[in-house]
Motif scaffolding. Structure first.
Motif, PDB file in Angstrom:
ATOM      1  N   LYS A  30      42.275 -13.669  14.553  1.00 58.87           N
ATOM      2  CA  LYS A  30      43.375 -14.916  14.254  1.00 58.87           C
ATOM      3  C   LYS A  30      42.438 -16.114  13.812  1.00 58.87           C
ATOM      4  O   LYS A  30      43.508 -17.002  13.656  1.00 58.87           O
ATOM      5  CB  LYS A  30      44.128 -14.921  15.735  1.00 58.87           C
ATOM      6  N   THR A  31      41.209 -16.299  14.666  1.00 60.06           N
ATOM      7  CA  THR A  31      40.634 -17.759  14.442  1.00 60.06           C
ATOM      8  C   THR A  31      39.442 -17.410  13.813  1.00 60.06           C
ATOM      9  O   THR A  31      38.842 -16.232  13.679  1.00 60.06           O
ATOM     10  CB  THR A  31      40.562 -18.069  15.858  1.00 60.06           C
ATOM     11  N   PRO A  32      38.967 -18.693  12.984  1.00 56.34           N
ATOM     12  CA  PRO A  32      37.621 -18.439  12.749  1.00 56.34           C
ATOM     13  C   PRO A  32      36.568 -17.840  13.568  1.00 56.34           C
ATOM     14  O   PRO A  32      35.712 -17.277  13.164  1.00 56.34           O
ATOM     15  CB  PRO A  32      37.367 -19.795  12.016  1.00 56.34           C
ATOM     16  N   ASP A  33      36.585 -18.349  14.983  1.00 54.62           N
ATOM     17  CA  ASP A  33      35.519 -17.920  15.704  1.00 54.62           C
ATOM     18  C   ASP A  33      35.398 -16.452  15.996  1.00 54.62           C
ATOM     19  O   ASP A  33      34.444 -15.767  16.234  1.00 54.62           O
ATOM     20  CB  ASP A  33      35.704 -18.709  17.140  1.00 54.62           C
ATOM     21  N   GLN A  34      36.768 -15.941  16.140  1.00 50.27           N
ATOM     22  CA  GLN A  34      37.044 -14.297  16.204  1.00 50.27           C
ATOM     23  C   GLN A  34      36.528 -13.834  14.949  1.00 50.27           C
ATOM     24  O   GLN A  34      36.082 -12.595  15.062  1.00 50.27           O
ATOM     25  CB  GLN A  34      38.500 -14.154  16.476  1.00 50.27           C
ATOM     26  N   ALA A  35      36.649 -14.334  13.639  1.00 50.57           N
ATOM     27  CA  ALA A  35      36.211 -13.823  12.468  1.00 50.57           C
ATOM     28  C   ALA A  35      34.723 -13.591  12.484  1.00 50.57           C
ATOM     29  O   ALA A  35      34.047 -12.664  12.283  1.00 50.57           O
ATOM     30  CB  ALA A  35      36.650 -14.457  11.167  1.00 50.57           C
ATOM     31  N   ILE A  36      34.091 -14.769  13.199  1.00 49.76           N
ATOM     32  CA  ILE A  36      32.540 -14.697  12.998  1.00 49.76           C
ATOM     33  C   ILE A  36      32.093 -13.491  13.803  1.00 49.76           C
ATOM     34  O   ILE A  36      30.996 -12.686  13.634  1.00 49.76           O
ATOM     35  CB  ILE A  36      31.911 -15.983  13.546  1.00 49.76           C
ATOM     36  N   LEU A  37      32.615 -13.518  15.239  1.00 48.41           N
ATOM     37  CA  LEU A  37      32.062 -12.508  16.105  1.00 48.41           C
ATOM     38  C   LEU A  37      32.597 -10.858  15.523  1.00 48.41           C
ATOM     39  O   LEU A  37      32.004  -9.840  16.055  1.00 48.41           O
ATOM     40  CB  LEU A  37      32.855 -12.829  17.375  1.00 48.41           C
ATOM     41  N   TRP A  38      33.784 -10.846  14.817  1.00 49.61           N
ATOM     42  CA  TRP A  38      34.198  -9.631  14.404  1.00 49.61           C
ATOM     43  C   TRP A  38      33.109  -9.212  13.486  1.00 49.61           C
ATOM     44  O   TRP A  38      32.613  -7.973  13.443  1.00 49.61           O
ATOM     45  CB  TRP A  38      35.411  -9.658  13.748  1.00 49.61           C
ATOM     46  N   TRP A  40      29.864 -10.140  13.059  1.00 50.65           N
ATOM     47  CA  TRP A  40      28.621  -9.675  13.888  1.00 50.65           C
ATOM     48  C   TRP A  40      28.693  -8.547  14.512  1.00 50.65           C
ATOM     49  O   TRP A  40      27.775  -7.711  14.685  1.00 50.65           O
ATOM     50  CB  TRP A  40      28.336 -10.807  14.915  1.00 50.65           C
ATOM     51  N   LYS A  41      29.909  -7.949  15.391  1.00 51.37           N
ATOM     52  CA  LYS A  41      29.995  -6.798  16.053  1.00 51.37           C
ATOM     53  C   LYS A  41      29.945  -5.541  14.853  1.00 51.37           C
ATOM     54  O   LYS A  41      29.406  -4.659  15.221  1.00 51.37           O
ATOM     55  CB  LYS A  41      31.316  -6.698  16.769  1.00 51.37           C
ATOM     56  N   LYS A  42      30.553  -5.589  13.796  1.00 53.04           N
ATOM     57  CA  LYS A  42      30.538  -4.792  12.814  1.00 53.04           C
ATOM     58  C   LYS A  42      29.284  -4.548  12.207  1.00 53.04           C
ATOM     59  O   LYS A  42      28.871  -3.383  11.709  1.00 53.04           O
ATOM     60  CB  LYS A  42      31.632  -5.078  11.790  1.00 53.04           C
ATOM     61  N   HIS A  43      28.625  -5.580  12.129  1.00 54.20           N
ATOM     62  CA  HIS A  43      27.145  -5.718  11.513  1.00 54.20           C
ATOM     63  C   HIS A  43      26.196  -4.587  12.293  1.00 54.20           C
ATOM     64  O   HIS A  43      25.333  -3.775  11.905  1.00 54.20           O
ATOM     65  CB  HIS A  43      26.625  -6.929  11.459  1.00 54.20           C
ATOM     66  N   ASN A  44      26.341  -5.083  13.732  1.00 52.69           N
ATOM     67  CA  ASN A  44      25.555  -4.437  14.548  1.00 52.69           C
ATOM     68  C   ASN A  44      25.750  -2.783  14.483  1.00 52.69           C
ATOM     69  O   ASN A  44      25.296  -1.894  14.859  1.00 52.69           O
ATOM     70  CB  ASN A  44      25.697  -4.848  16.027  1.00 52.69           C
ATOM     71  N   VAL A  45      27.020  -2.531  14.532  1.00 51.12           N
ATOM     72  CA  VAL A  45      27.746  -1.165  14.410  1.00 51.12           C
ATOM     73  C   VAL A  45      27.005  -0.612  13.233  1.00 51.12           C
ATOM     74  O   VAL A  45      26.577   0.743  13.505  1.00 51.12           O
ATOM     75  CB  VAL A  45      29.202  -0.984  14.401  1.00 51.12           C
ATOM     76  N   VAL A  46      27.042  -1.128  12.084  1.00 55.24           N
ATOM     77  CA  VAL A  46      26.370  -0.561  11.056  1.00 55.24           C
ATOM     78  C   VAL A  46      24.932  -0.451  11.296  1.00 55.24           C
ATOM     79  O   VAL A  46      24.289   0.820  10.720  1.00 55.24           O
ATOM     80  CB  VAL A  46      26.570  -1.447   9.782  1.00 55.24           C
ATOM     81  N   ASN A  47      24.326  -1.243  11.771  1.00 53.61           N
ATOM     82  CA  ASN A  47      22.827  -1.152  12.228  1.00 53.61           C
ATOM     83  C   ASN A  47      22.600   0.012  13.015  1.00 53.61           C
ATOM     84  O   ASN A  47      21.438   0.642  12.974  1.00 53.61           O
ATOM     85  CB  ASN A  47      22.331  -2.317  12.795  1.00 53.61           C
ATOM     86  N   GLY A  48      23.433   0.222  14.048  1.00 50.18           N
ATOM     87  CA  GLY A  48      23.010   1.346  14.878  1.00 50.18           C
ATOM     88  C   GLY A  48      23.188   2.768  14.272  1.00 50.18           C
ATOM     89  O   GLY A  48      22.701   3.530  14.423  1.00 50.18           O
ATOM     90  N   VAL A  89      26.310 -16.219  21.757  1.00 49.33           N
ATOM     91  CA  VAL A  89      25.906 -15.369  20.618  1.00 49.33           C
ATOM     92  C   VAL A  89      26.710 -16.197  19.414  1.00 49.33           C
ATOM     93  O   VAL A  89      26.440 -16.599  18.345  1.00 49.33           O
ATOM     94  CB  VAL A  89      26.663 -14.021  20.389  1.00 49.33           C
ATOM     95  N   LEU A  90      28.035 -16.680  19.652  1.00 47.27           N
ATOM     96  CA  LEU A  90      28.662 -17.518  18.765  1.00 47.27           C
ATOM     97  C   LEU A  90      27.975 -18.816  18.490  1.00 47.27           C
ATOM     98  O   LEU A  90      27.905 -19.247  17.316  1.00 47.27           O
ATOM     99  CB  LEU A  90      30.160 -17.816  19.187  1.00 47.27           C
ATOM    100  N   THR A  91      27.600 -19.380  19.356  1.00 44.03           N
ATOM    101  CA  THR A  91      26.625 -20.744  19.396  1.00 44.03           C
ATOM    102  C   THR A  91      25.534 -20.436  18.490  1.00 44.03           C
ATOM    103  O   THR A  91      25.103 -21.331  17.604  1.00 44.03           O
ATOM    104  CB  THR A  91      26.316 -21.427  20.702  1.00 44.03           C
ATOM    105  N   PHE A  92      24.883 -19.343  18.719  1.00 41.92           N
ATOM    106  CA  PHE A  92      23.569 -19.171  17.900  1.00 41.92           C
ATOM    107  C   PHE A  92      23.805 -18.855  16.265  1.00 41.92           C
ATOM    108  O   PHE A  92      23.095 -19.357  15.655  1.00 41.92           O
ATOM    109  CB  PHE A  92      22.901 -18.002  18.561  1.00 41.92           C
TER     110      PHE A  92
END
Length: 233
Positions: A30-38, A40-48, A89-92
């Protein structure tokens, strides 16, 4: 981004995997911050999923990112289990991908040959940013350091920004439509000149085939009538 990846992404299988992940949980963003974290999480899912795969680049292994050496504060341990501190993580992520840490020097390579002076200055700027005497290993190591360790980025010449702005205006102008004029929309599908030529050739060939078959059976039927004709006595 979701529609772009689904339609234009070069890896069809990757685009399908992204669409599956989007159907699962993208509605909760719903928010830009949530989009960033989403992302990032999916990127790590693909990496795994791709870790250890034959397509993995040994120079850039598929790791859970950011690694502890990049962001120690992003990692924490809860009851003996490794976990993420999403606040850090969001700050980084915001700091790592800040516009001050992004370089658009290489985009100047797409300028026209008439802008030789601008390109020359861009090459000088590029050389100053990545010295030739620095080994590749050192440059690779420096590229993965945290943004705070990279130091301030040098400002680019105004001429480079002006040339890039002119290129973007040309792409948005009427001349851009002439470049794609080779495709003609028909029934919602874009056909190239080659496709149209093939359609015409197939149409003509089909017409000739039908005409030949028509005359063949017509002549055959006449012969059959003559052969079985019994004149009256």
């Amino acid at each position: 981004m979701r529609r772009y990846i689904h339609t234009f992404f070069g890896c069809k299988e990757c685009g399908e995997h992204f669409e599956e992940m989007a159907k699962e949980s993208m509605d909760s963003v719903k928010t830009p911050d949530q989009a960033i974290l989403w992302l990032w999480k999916k990127h790590n899912v693909v990496n795994g999923r791709l870790a250890g795969h034959l397509s993995e680049d040994p120079r850039f292994p598929k790791l859970q990112w950011p690694t502890p050496d990049l962001c120690p504060a992003c990692h924490e341990e809860i009851k003996g289990l490794a976990s993420w501190d999403e606040g850090h993580v969001l700050t980084f992520l915001k700091q790592h991908y800040n516009r001050d840490n992004l370089l658009d020097t290489y985009s100047a390579d797409q300028a026209d040959s008439s802008e030789g002076g601008t390109l020359a200055r861009g090459e000088e700027e590029e050389k100053r940013l990545t010295p030739q005497e620095m080994p590749h290993g050192d440059r690779d190591a420096q590229s993965v350091r945290p943004p705070s360790a990279l130091g301030p980025r040098p400002a680019l010449p105004d001429s480079l920004h002006h040339s890039l702005d002119m290129k973007l205006q040309n792409l948005d102008g009427p001349g851009a439509h002439k470049e794609v004029g080779g495709a003609a929309p028909f029934l919602g599908v874009d056909f190239s000149s080659l496709d149209m030529s093939l359609c015409v050739v197939l149409y003509v060939a089909s017409s000739l085939f039908l005409m030949v078959m028509y005359f063949f059976f017509r002549v055959r039927s006449r012969r059959w009538k003559v052969k079985h004709h019994h004149p009256a006595v």
